[in-house]
Write a protein that holds these residues in place. Structure first.
Motif, mmCIF file in Angstrom:
data_model
loop_
_atom_site.group_PDB
_atom_site.id
_atom_site.type_symbol
_atom_site.label_atom_id
_atom_site.label_comp_id
_atom_site.label_asym_id
_atom_site.label_seq_id
_atom_site.Cartn_x
_atom_site.Cartn_y
_atom_site.Cartn_z
ATOM 1 N N TYR A 1 0.822 -1.213 0.000
ATOM 2 C CA TYR A 1 0.000 0.000 0.000
ATOM 3 C C TYR A 1 0.856 1.264 0.000
ATOM 4 C CZ TYR A 1 -4.109 -2.884 0.341
ATOM 5 O OH TYR A 1 -5.090 -3.810 0.055
ATOM 6 N N GLN A 2 2.052 1.206 0.575
ATOM 7 C CA GLN A 2 2.971 2.350 0.486
ATOM 8 C C GLN A 2 3.384 2.576 -0.973
ATOM 9 O OE1 GLN A 2 6.048 0.972 3.119
ATOM 10 N NE2 GLN A 2 5.228 2.091 4.878
ATOM 11 N N LEU A 3 3.749 1.484 -1.646
ATOM 12 C CA LEU A 3 4.153 1.586 -3.048
ATOM 13 C C LEU A 3 2.987 2.037 -3.924
ATOM 14 C CD1 LEU A 3 6.289 -1.667 -3.290
ATOM 15 C CD2 LEU A 3 7.150 0.685 -3.345
ATOM 16 N N LEU A 4 1.805 1.510 -3.665
ATOM 17 C CA LEU A 4 0.621 1.875 -4.435
ATOM 18 C C LEU A 4 0.319 3.362 -4.274
ATOM 19 C CD1 LEU A 4 -1.857 1.235 -6.166
ATOM 20 C CD2 LEU A 4 -3.039 0.584 -4.046
ATOM 21 N N ASN A 5 0.382 3.864 -3.068
ATOM 22 C CA ASN A 5 0.100 5.275 -2.826
ATOM 23 C C ASN A 5 1.081 6.166 -3.586
ATOM 24 O OD1 ASN A 5 -1.562 7.238 -1.504
ATOM 25 N ND2 ASN A 5 0.179 7.677 -0.179
ATOM 26 N N ALA A 6 2.354 5.805 -3.575
ATOM 27 C CA ALA A 6 3.349 6.576 -4.330
ATOM 28 C C ALA A 6 3.084 6.468 -5.830
ATOM 29 C CB ALA A 6 4.751 6.086 -3.997
ATOM 30 N N LEU A 7 2.666 5.300 -6.269
ATOM 31 C CA LEU A 7 2.401 5.065 -7.683
ATOM 32 C C LEU A 7 1.248 5.929 -8.190
ATOM 33 C CD1 LEU A 7 3.368 3.268 -10.011
ATOM 34 C CD2 LEU A 7 1.778 1.523 -9.213
ATOM 35 N N LEU A 8 0.278 6.201 -7.333
ATOM 36 C CA LEU A 8 -0.863 7.024 -7.746
ATOM 37 C C LEU A 8 -0.458 8.455 -8.066
ATOM 38 C CD1 LEU A 8 -3.667 5.817 -5.329
ATOM 39 C CD2 LEU A 8 -3.124 5.025 -7.638
ATOM 40 N N ASP A 9 0.693 8.879 -7.564
ATOM 41 C CA ASP A 9 1.187 10.228 -7.838
ATOM 42 C C ASP A 9 2.219 10.249 -8.964
ATOM 43 O OD1 ASP A 9 -0.402 11.338 -5.798
ATOM 44 O OD2 ASP A 9 1.084 10.789 -4.294
ATOM 45 N N ASP A 10 2.477 9.097 -9.568
ATOM 46 C CA ASP A 10 3.494 8.973 -10.613
ATOM 47 C C ASP A 10 2.845 9.190 -11.982
ATOM 48 O OD1 ASP A 10 5.389 8.106 -12.487
ATOM 49 O OD2 ASP A 10 6.153 6.537 -11.154
ATOM 50 N N PRO A 11 3.271 10.204 -12.722
ATOM 51 C CA PRO A 11 2.675 10.463 -14.038
ATOM 52 C C PRO A 11 2.836 9.287 -15.003
ATOM 53 C CG PRO A 11 4.340 12.135 -13.500
ATOM 54 C CD PRO A 11 4.286 11.176 -12.358
ATOM 55 N N ARG A 12 3.896 8.496 -14.839
ATOM 56 C CA ARG A 12 4.084 7.324 -15.716
ATOM 57 C C ARG A 12 2.974 6.310 -15.504
ATOM 58 N NH1 ARG A 12 9.322 4.760 -14.198
ATOM 59 N NH2 ARG A 12 8.508 5.310 -12.174
ATOM 60 N N ALA A 13 2.542 6.134 -14.251
ATOM 61 C CA ALA A 13 1.460 5.195 -13.955
ATOM 62 C C ALA A 13 0.150 5.704 -14.556
ATOM 63 C CB ALA A 13 1.313 5.003 -12.446
ATOM 64 N N LEU A 14 -0.087 6.998 -14.445
ATOM 65 C CA LEU A 14 -1.295 7.588 -15.018
ATOM 66 C C LEU A 14 -1.319 7.393 -16.534
ATOM 67 C CD1 LEU A 14 -3.903 9.192 -14.624
ATOM 68 C CD2 LEU A 14 -2.532 11.277 -14.869
ATOM 69 N N ALA A 15 -0.185 7.582 -17.178
ATOM 70 C CA ALA A 15 -0.112 7.401 -18.626
ATOM 71 C C ALA A 15 -0.313 5.938 -19.016
ATOM 72 C CB ALA A 15 1.225 7.909 -19.149
ATOM 73 N N ALA A 16 0.195 5.024 -18.196
ATOM 74 C CA ALA A 16 0.124 3.598 -18.518
ATOM 75 C C ALA A 16 -1.257 3.009 -18.273
ATOM 76 C CB ALA A 16 1.169 2.830 -17.701
ATOM 77 N N ASP A 17 -1.961 3.480 -17.236
ATOM 78 C CA ASP A 17 -3.260 2.900 -16.878
ATOM 79 C C ASP A 17 -4.149 3.970 -16.259
ATOM 80 O OD1 ASP A 17 -5.388 1.334 -16.126
ATOM 81 O OD2 ASP A 17 -4.182 -0.202 -15.152
ATOM 82 N N PRO A 18 -4.625 4.911 -17.081
ATOM 83 C CA PRO A 18 -5.391 6.042 -16.536
ATOM 84 C C PRO A 18 -6.686 5.645 -15.837
ATOM 85 C CG PRO A 18 -5.441 6.058 -18.940
ATOM 86 C CD PRO A 18 -4.465 4.998 -18.530
ATOM 87 N N VAL A 19 -7.364 4.613 -16.309
ATOM 88 C CA VAL A 19 -8.632 4.216 -15.694
ATOM 89 C C VAL A 19 -8.403 3.750 -14.257
ATOM 90 C CG1 VAL A 19 -10.539 2.568 -15.806
ATOM 91 C CG2 VAL A 19 -9.713 3.662 -17.899
ATOM 92 N N THR A 20 -7.450 2.865 -14.068
ATOM 93 C CA THR A 20 -7.165 2.335 -12.733
ATOM 94 C C THR A 20 -6.634 3.415 -11.813
ATOM 95 O OG1 THR A 20 -6.730 0.154 -13.662
ATOM 96 C CG2 THR A 20 -5.860 0.587 -11.450
ATOM 97 N N VAL A 21 -5.673 4.198 -12.290
ATOM 98 C CA VAL A 21 -5.065 5.233 -11.446
ATOM 99 C C VAL A 21 -6.098 6.281 -11.046
ATOM 100 C CG1 VAL A 21 -3.344 7.089 -11.381
ATOM 101 C CG2 VAL A 21 -2.729 4.844 -12.305
ATOM 102 N N ASN A 22 -6.917 6.708 -11.972
ATOM 103 C CA ASN A 22 -7.936 7.723 -11.631
ATOM 104 C C ASN A 22 -8.971 7.165 -10.655
ATOM 105 O OD1 ASN A 22 -7.044 10.085 -12.941
ATOM 106 N ND2 ASN A 22 -7.722 9.262 -14.903
ATOM 107 N N ARG A 23 -9.370 5.905 -10.831
ATOM 108 C CA ARG A 23 -10.317 5.282 -9.893
ATOM 109 C C ARG A 23 -9.719 5.237 -8.491
ATOM 110 N NH1 ARG A 23 -10.469 0.256 -7.954
ATOM 111 N NH2 ARG A 23 -9.095 -0.560 -9.565
#
Length: 83
Positions: A49-71
């Protein structure tokens, strides 16, 4: 090598992609997600959950999977609003 190629291409690394893939799945009952986190990713749920929380703020994650990250961002904001 694969990890380096994805980072150079501006994409999340393998572990980050695995975390996003796990978040796209549904889990049948209590404890199933935590079990999958331990067995499939080899992580303690707290670290996951620490890694996931940081990942939600990573623009690369948003670009790779916008639906999941935005949800997940919406869920996170809703929880912050409850506090």
């Amino acid at each position: 090598m694969e990890h380096e190629q994805h980072e150079r291409a501006g994409e999340p690394g393998r572990r980050e992609r695995d975390i996003l893939a796990l978040e796209r799945r549904g889990f049948p009952g209590p404890g199933a997600k935590e079990r999958a986190i331990r067995e499939e990713l080899g992580l303690a749920p707290v670290r996951y959950y620490q890694l996931l929380n940081a990942l939600l703020d990573d623009p690369r994650a948003l670009a790779a999977d916008p639906v999941t990250v935005n949800r997940l961002r919406r869920v996170r904001e809703a929880r912050r609003g409850e506090r």
